[in-house]
Design a protein around this motif. Structure first.
Motif, short mmCIF file in Angstrom:
data_model
loop_
_atom_site.label_atom_id
_atom_site.label_comp_id
_atom_site.label_asym_id
_atom_site.label_seq_id
_atom_site.Cartn_x
_atom_site.Cartn_y
_atom_site.Cartn_z
N ARG A 266 2.34 6.75 5.97
CA ARG A 266 1.72 6.37 4.89
C ARG A 266 0.34 5.72 4.85
O ARG A 266 -0.55 5.83 4.03
N GLN B 218 8.44 4.49 -3.19
CA GLN B 218 7.90 3.54 -2.67
C GLN B 218 7.49 2.50 -3.23
O GLN B 218 7.61 1.24 -2.84
N PHE B 219 7.07 2.54 -4.55
CA PHE B 219 6.93 1.52 -5.65
C PHE B 219 8.02 0.46 -5.56
O PHE B 219 7.84 -0.79 -5.62
N GLU C 48 5.43 8.72 -6.39
CA GLU C 48 5.35 7.41 -5.64
C GLU C 48 6.16 6.25 -6.09
O GLU C 48 6.20 5.27 -5.31
N TYR D 148 0.79 -1.32 0.12
CA TYR D 148 0.01 0.18 -0.11
C TYR D 148 0.88 1.32 0.12
O TYR D 148 1.61 1.38 0.90
N ILE D 149 0.76 2.32 -0.76
CA ILE D 149 1.30 3.38 -1.08
C ILE D 149 0.39 4.47 -0.95
O ILE D 149 -0.79 4.44 -1.62
N ARG D 150 1.00 5.61 -0.23
CA ARG D 150 -0.12 7.00 -0.25
C ARG D 150 0.92 7.86 -0.37
O ARG D 150 2.02 8.18 0.23
N VAL E 157 -2.33 2.30 -4.75
CA VAL E 157 -1.77 3.59 -4.67
C VAL E 157 -2.90 4.88 -4.54
O VAL E 157 -3.79 4.59 -5.23
N LYS F 68 -3.53 8.95 -4.14
CA LYS F 68 -3.08 10.02 -3.73
C LYS F 68 -3.76 11.03 -3.00
O LYS F 68 -4.51 12.03 -3.72
#
Length: 211
Positions: free
Chosen positions: A69, A20-21, A17, A7-9, A36, A38
């Motif tokens: 995050r 983090q990716f 991103e 999970y990316i924020r 993801v 934003k």
């Protein structure tokens, strides 16, 4: 078979991103299993996070780069953490500090681990709350100091005098086109990258200069 998710924020659409990716991919997470958002971390009403919650299940593993995050309201973060690790029975690993933030380690300790996790999360909430209070205090002190010195607060004022040489060229070359209705006001604003109120203020100042 268990799945590994990421999970990316990032807070705004302008933030990248990619860092983090890359960390998720290095951990073996498939690109299609990385969610993801934003959006701000103030709450959990985020489309990709909510989708993640629908697909993650018992035995799955979720990687997150840093705890903030996941979210910035730490009371809610604790609620979400417990929901994923205890209700759904998946696991969470925070890459920024895997030694402390790895729910698998607490589960291995049984009931004692659950107690230790509760204490750890409560301490985290307290520390985060104290940090928020310090930040708010510093912000208030900074605003008060700026006002006492007569400094302008907020976004920088934009007017004709603050336009760059390139922006002035765009204004001067496209003003006749706008007057002749060859381009719309919206198109002209886009060329200058100005919002509506600022655009009309700048144009009014320019017209005064012409006269």
């Amino acid at each position: 078979m268990s799945n590994i998710y990421g999970y990316i924020r990032v807070s705004t659409k302008d933030q990248n991103e990619a860092r983090q990716f890359t960390k998720m991919i290095d951990k073996g997470v498939e690109a299609r299993k990385i969610f993801v958002d934003k959006l701000s971390g103030k709450d959990f009403n985020r489309p990709q996070y909510q989708l993640l919650k629908k697909v993650i299940s018992e035995g799955d593993l979720l990687y997150i780069d840093a705890l903030d995050r996941l979210g910035r309201n730490y009371d809610s973060v604790i609620t979400e953490w417990k929901n994923i690790t205890r209700d759904i029975r998946a696991d969470i690993v925070i890459l920024e500090n895997e030694t402390l933030f790895d729910s698998r380690k607490f589960k291995e300790m049984g009931d004692m681990g659950k107690l230790m996790e509760d204490q750890f999360l409560s301490l985290l909430s307290y520390v985060a709350d104290q940090e928020r209070k310090k930040i708010r205090k510093r912000q208030a002190e900074g605003i008060a100091a700026a006002r006492s010195q007569g400094r302008h607060l907020g976004r920088p004022r934009i007017d004709l005098s603050t336009l760059s040489a390139n922006e002035l060229v765009i204004l001067e070359s496209n003003y006749p086109r706008w007057i002749n209705k060859e381009i719309t006001a919206v198109e002209f604003m886009g060329l200058l990258q100005l919002k509506k109120n600022t655009f009309y203020k700048v144009v009014k100042e320019y017209e005064k200069r012409l006269n």
